[in-house]
Design an enzyme around this catalytic site. Structure first.
Site, PDB file in Angstrom:
ATOM      1  N   THR A 114      -8.783  10.283 -15.224  1.00  0.00           N
ATOM      2  CA  THR A 114     -10.218   9.989 -15.250  1.00  0.00           C
ATOM      3  C   THR A 114     -10.926  11.146 -15.956  1.00  0.00           C
ATOM      4  O   THR A 114     -10.712  12.305 -15.623  1.00  0.00           O
ATOM      5  CB  THR A 114     -10.757   9.833 -13.813  1.00  0.00           C
ATOM      6  OG1 THR A 114     -10.010   8.803 -13.193  1.00  0.00           O
ATOM      7  CG2 THR A 114     -12.227   9.461 -13.816  1.00  0.00           C
ATOM      8  N   ARG A 142     -30.953 -21.755  -7.340  1.00  0.00           N
ATOM      9  CA  ARG A 142     -30.095 -22.766  -7.970  1.00  0.00           C
ATOM     10  C   ARG A 142     -30.083 -24.046  -7.131  1.00  0.00           C
ATOM     11  O   ARG A 142     -29.816 -23.984  -5.912  1.00  0.00           O
ATOM     12  CB  ARG A 142     -28.673 -22.198  -8.103  1.00  0.00           C
ATOM     13  CG  ARG A 142     -27.614 -23.189  -8.525  1.00  0.00           C
ATOM     14  CD  ARG A 142     -27.670 -23.492  -9.974  1.00  0.00           C
ATOM     15  NE  ARG A 142     -26.491 -24.230 -10.423  1.00  0.00           N
ATOM     16  CZ  ARG A 142     -26.439 -24.865 -11.578  1.00  0.00           C
ATOM     17  NH1 ARG A 142     -27.485 -24.855 -12.399  1.00  0.00           N
ATOM     18  NH2 ARG A 142     -25.343 -25.497 -11.939  1.00  0.00           N
ATOM     19  N   ALA A 169      -5.957  15.037 -13.064  1.00  0.00           N
ATOM     20  CA  ALA A 169      -4.793  14.389 -13.672  1.00  0.00           C
ATOM     21  C   ALA A 169      -3.565  14.623 -12.798  1.00  0.00           C
ATOM     22  O   ALA A 169      -3.028  15.737 -12.722  1.00  0.00           O
ATOM     23  CB  ALA A 169      -4.557  14.941 -15.077  1.00  0.00           C
ATOM     24  N   GLU A 202      -6.548   5.987  -7.051  1.00  0.00           N
ATOM     25  CA  GLU A 202      -6.572   6.902  -5.896  1.00  0.00           C
ATOM     26  C   GLU A 202      -5.683   6.367  -4.756  1.00  0.00           C
ATOM     27  O   GLU A 202      -5.958   6.560  -3.580  1.00  0.00           O
ATOM     28  CB  GLU A 202      -8.005   7.197  -5.456  1.00  0.00           C
ATOM     29  CG  GLU A 202      -8.778   7.838  -6.612  1.00  0.00           C
ATOM     30  CD  GLU A 202      -9.874   8.787  -6.222  1.00  0.00           C
ATOM     31  OE1 GLU A 202      -9.916   9.197  -5.056  1.00  0.00           O
ATOM     32  OE2 GLU A 202     -10.666   9.154  -7.112  1.00  0.00           O
ATOM     33  N   GLU A 225       1.545  10.100 -14.117  1.00  0.00           N
ATOM     34  CA  GLU A 225       2.226  10.154 -15.414  1.00  0.00           C
ATOM     35  C   GLU A 225       2.728   8.740 -15.716  1.00  0.00           C
ATOM     36  O   GLU A 225       2.777   7.895 -14.803  1.00  0.00           O
ATOM     37  CB  GLU A 225       3.405  11.137 -15.350  1.00  0.00           C
ATOM     38  CG  GLU A 225       2.936  12.559 -15.073  1.00  0.00           C
ATOM     39  CD  GLU A 225       4.069  13.582 -15.090  1.00  0.00           C
ATOM     40  OE1 GLU A 225       5.249  13.184 -15.273  1.00  0.00           O
ATOM     41  OE2 GLU A 225       3.759  14.770 -14.925  1.00  0.00           O
ATOM     42  N   GLN A 232     -17.529 -17.764  -7.428  1.00  0.00           N
ATOM     43  CA  GLN A 232     -17.426 -19.168  -6.995  1.00  0.00           C
ATOM     44  C   GLN A 232     -18.816 -19.765  -6.765  1.00  0.00           C
ATOM     45  O   GLN A 232     -19.081 -20.900  -7.152  1.00  0.00           O
ATOM     46  CB  GLN A 232     -16.579 -19.233  -5.711  1.00  0.00           C
ATOM     47  CG  GLN A 232     -16.063 -20.610  -5.382  1.00  0.00           C
ATOM     48  CD  GLN A 232     -15.051 -21.108  -6.421  1.00  0.00           C
ATOM     49  OE1 GLN A 232     -14.447 -20.317  -7.139  1.00  0.00           O
ATOM     50  NE2 GLN A 232     -14.908 -22.422  -6.526  1.00  0.00           N
TER      51      GLN A 232
HETATM   52  N1  CAA Z   1      -3.295  16.222   3.347  1.00  0.00           N
HETATM   53  C1  CAA Z   1      -2.563  17.366   3.388  1.00  0.00           C
HETATM   54  N2  CAA Z   1      -1.227  17.406   3.164  1.00  0.00           N
HETATM   55  C2  CAA Z   1      -0.616  16.248   2.916  1.00  0.00           C
HETATM   56  C3  CAA Z   1      -1.281  15.022   2.883  1.00  0.00           C
HETATM   57  C4  CAA Z   1      -2.694  15.031   3.104  1.00  0.00           C
HETATM   58  N3  CAA Z   1      -3.412  13.907   3.080  1.00  0.00           N
HETATM   59  N4  CAA Z   1      -0.410  14.033   2.587  1.00  0.00           N
HETATM   60  C5  CAA Z   1       0.803  14.609   2.470  1.00  0.00           C
HETATM   61  N5  CAA Z   1       0.674  15.953   2.665  1.00  0.00           N
HETATM   62  C6  CAA Z   1       1.737  16.954   2.661  1.00  0.00           C
HETATM   63  C7  CAA Z   1       2.798  16.621   3.693  1.00  0.00           C
HETATM   64  O1  CAA Z   1       2.453  17.160   4.963  1.00  0.00           O
HETATM   65  C8  CAA Z   1       4.024  17.269   3.106  1.00  0.00           C
HETATM   66  O2  CAA Z   1       4.011  18.642   3.357  1.00  0.00           O
HETATM   67  P1  CAA Z   1       5.179  19.295   4.322  1.00  0.00           P
HETATM   68  O3  CAA Z   1       6.481  18.900   3.691  1.00  0.00           O
HETATM   69  O4  CAA Z   1       4.888  20.746   4.280  1.00  0.00           O
HETATM   70  O5  CAA Z   1       4.970  18.655   5.640  1.00  0.00           O
HETATM   71  C9  CAA Z   1       3.834  17.112   1.601  1.00  0.00           C
HETATM   72  O6  CAA Z   1       2.427  16.897   1.402  1.00  0.00           O
HETATM   73  C10 CAA Z   1       4.603  15.927   1.043  1.00  0.00           C
HETATM   74  O7  CAA Z   1       4.157  14.784   1.740  1.00  0.00           O
HETATM   75  P2  CAA Z   1       5.036  13.481   1.881  1.00  0.00           P
HETATM   76  O8  CAA Z   1       6.428  13.860   2.272  1.00  0.00           O
HETATM   77  O9  CAA Z   1       4.297  12.537   2.760  1.00  0.00           O
HETATM   78  O10 CAA Z   1       5.070  12.947   0.380  1.00  0.00           O
HETATM   79  P3  CAA Z   1       5.566  11.577  -0.237  1.00  0.00           P
HETATM   80  O11 CAA Z   1       6.208  11.862  -1.535  1.00  0.00           O
HETATM   81  O12 CAA Z   1       6.320  10.790   0.797  1.00  0.00           O
HETATM   82  O13 CAA Z   1       4.193  10.801  -0.601  1.00  0.00           O
HETATM   83  C11 CAA Z   1       2.298   9.378  -0.375  1.00  0.00           C
HETATM   84  C12 CAA Z   1       3.257  10.401   0.289  1.00  0.00           C
HETATM   85  C13 CAA Z   1       1.214   9.137   0.657  1.00  0.00           C
HETATM   86  C14 CAA Z   1       2.990   8.084  -0.698  1.00  0.00           C
HETATM   87  C15 CAA Z   1       1.692   9.991  -1.659  1.00  0.00           C
HETATM   88  O14 CAA Z   1       2.681  10.107  -2.633  1.00  0.00           O
HETATM   89  C16 CAA Z   1       0.534   9.209  -2.232  1.00  0.00           C
HETATM   90  O15 CAA Z   1      -0.586   9.300  -1.727  1.00  0.00           O
HETATM   91  N6  CAA Z   1       0.782   8.458  -3.325  1.00  0.00           N
HETATM   92  C17 CAA Z   1      -0.317   7.838  -4.094  1.00  0.00           C
HETATM   93  C18 CAA Z   1      -0.802   8.754  -5.189  1.00  0.00           C
HETATM   94  C19 CAA Z   1      -2.190   8.443  -5.657  1.00  0.00           C
HETATM   95  O16 CAA Z   1      -3.094   8.187  -4.862  1.00  0.00           O
HETATM   96  N7  CAA Z   1      -2.397   8.497  -6.959  1.00  0.00           N
HETATM   97  C20 CAA Z   1      -3.700   8.296  -7.516  1.00  0.00           C
HETATM   98  C21 CAA Z   1      -3.883   9.202  -8.690  1.00  0.00           C
HETATM   99  S1  CAA Z   1      -5.533   9.709  -9.067  1.00  0.00           S
HETATM  100  C22 CAA Z   1      -6.283   8.360  -9.753  1.00  0.00           C
HETATM  101  O17 CAA Z   1      -6.159   7.306  -9.278  1.00  0.00           O
HETATM  102  C23 CAA Z   1      -7.138   8.490 -10.951  1.00  0.00           C
HETATM  103  C24 CAA Z   1      -8.436   9.060 -10.654  1.00  0.00           C
HETATM  104  O18 CAA Z   1      -8.665  10.195 -10.912  1.00  0.00           O
HETATM  105  C25 CAA Z   1      -9.539   8.209 -10.126  1.00  0.00           C
END
Ligand code: CAA
Length: 380
Positions: A154, A267, A120, A362, A123, A335
């Site tokens: 999920t 078909r 989770a 995701e 939000e 289609q």
């Molecule tokens: N691996 C490791 N660290 C990571 C990383 C990764 N892939 N991506 C970012 N980080 C780290 C960064 O290095 C940074 O750390 P430092 O400041 O120490 O360098 C920190 O995390 C913050 O990163 P960002 O500044 O890049 O963060 P941001 O706020 O700009 O966001 C983003 C980046 C890629 C847009 C991210 O917010 C994102 O992926 N958003 C989408 C969220 C998402 O996928 N949600 C799905 C929810 S789950 C779901 O769908 C339901 C389910 O269970 C199936």
């Protein structure tokens, strides 16, 4: 494929075709979460494929896992997402950051498929931008008290265990991504309240709910890893999760292609089988090429992971391409089926509905493009 891969894929395909696909339409209609079938998958090892052997997992390579997941997704994408979550986000988080006691308590039953786990992050007001979340945990003696509302979780209503991200720096998002921590929450903890299962367009055999956290108390060992590192742990987990969604989308697209080939072979219109029209052949050729390319991108990213390299960019590419392929291929399949394709009685309509969420969860396709672009060095 190696001999081991062939055996695992055959086992997955056999289970999928015998125990999943025949029931998939019914689960889709009733929104039933097929717990018994999922626990059977667990007994075969498919819920712990990526967990280390020392904690009762298969310790299998990522490429073989993706092959097995594609087989399950081809039968029902709702079951596949449970398999994907189980093998990816919480497993990565616990394996990398759990204490030996946390691994013993949670990773072992998770790998054996005895418990179902969920994740989770989102939000109601924080989806693509999880750093802006507001649910929070405050210290209470040695332990923690959690409050807030999570969305689109999920397995929120069916999991035994949830990995939940909340703020630990107060509710005003002062520290953004750095103010978030991960908690390991058994779902029978008082104060854990799952909402009713969401009435989704697709993936209806998977359970998606809100989760209200109401003065939910956890001991100190409920915190995973370091305070303030929950965002990074979630992103690491999502890298693995996105790889799984690429395989899931490939499975959906492949099944739509298989149904289309079969249908075009029987078909008849204008006195000829559909497959005899060159326009139809071209469409099938394009569908097959995109399915193959989706699988190749996912396996290439999986191979990077198996070599211990970062997959952030390549998992995003694989998910982006495979999910847009799933949407495109299932649209073409409808289609080809024409009026029949629009009816629930034919399987491609469900595949079309199941495909859509792969472009959303995701990380949306737009988020994947942001992640990919960051690696291109084209902007500061
Ligand atoms: N691996 C490791 N660290 C990571 C990383 C990764 N892939 N991506 C970012 N980080 C780290 C960064 O290095 C940074 O750390 P430092 O400041 O120490 O360098 C920190 O995390 C913050 O990163 P960002 O500044 O890049 O963060 P941001 O706020 O700009 O966001 C983003 C980046 C890629 C847009 C991210 O917010 C994102 O992926 N958003 C989408 C969220 C998402 O996928 N949600 C799905 C929810 S789950 C779901 O769908 C339901 C389910 O269970 C199936």
């Amino acid at each position: 494929m190696t001999d081991t891969q062939r055996q695992i894929v055959e086992l997955a395909r056999d289970f999928a075709r015998t125990h999943i696909e025949p029931k998939a339409a019914e689960w889709d209609r009733t929104k039933e979460f097929p717990r018994a079938t999922i626990l059977e998958l667990g007994k075969l090892g498919f819920l712990g494929m990526c967990s280390p052997e020392e904690y009762d997992g298969m310790g299998i390579d990522a490429v073989t896992y993706l092959m097995a997941l594609e087989e399950i997704a081809a039968a029902d994408a709702g079951v596949a997402v449970t398999m994907s979550i189980q093998n990816a986000i919480p497993t990565v988080m616990l394996t990398r950051h759990g204490t030996p006691a946390q691994k013993e308590r949670w990773l072992r039953p998770l790998a054996r498929g005895e418990i179902i786990v969920g994740f989770a992050l989102s939000e109601p007001d924080s989806g693509s931008d999880p750093a802006s979340m507001r649910a929070q945990a405050v210290r209470d003696g040695n332990g923690w008290v959690l409050n807030g509302l999570k969305a689109w979780a999920t397995n929120g209503g069916t999991a035994d265990l949830m990995m939940i991200m909340v703020r630990t720096d107060g509710p005003d998002a002062r520290r953004g991504a750095k103010g978030i921590s991960t908690f390991i929450v058994p779902t029978d903890t008082p104060g854990y309240k799952a909402g009713k299962p969401e009435d989704k367009m697709g993936l209806r055999a998977s359970n998606t709910t809100t989760i209200a956290l109401e003065d939910l108390r956890l001991p100190a060992e409920g915190l995973l890893g370091d305070e303030g590192m929950g965002f990074v742990y979630a992103m690491e987990g999502l890298d693995a999760g996105r790889l799984g969604i690429a395989a899931q989308a490939t499975g959906i697209a492949r099944r739509a292609l298989e149904h289309s080939i079969e249908y075009c072979g029987v078909r008849k219109q204008f006195g000829r089988k559909l497959g005899e029209f060159q326009g139809v052949q071209f469409k099938l050729a394009d569908m097959a090429t995109r399915v193959e390319a989706s699988r190749a991108l996912a396996h290439a990213a999986g191979a990077l992971r198996d070599r211990g390299q970062s997959i952030t960019q390549h998992a995003a590419m694989a998910k982006l391409f495979a999910s847009e392929t799933a949407m495109w291929v299932t649209t073409q399949a409808i289609q080809l089926f024409g009026g029949y394709g629009y009816m629930r009685d034919y399987p491609v309509e469900k595949l079309f509905r199941d495909a859509k969420v792969t472009e959303i969860y995701e990380g949306t396709s737009e988020i994947q493009r942001i992640v990919i672009a960051r690696y291109l060095g084209a902007h500061p």
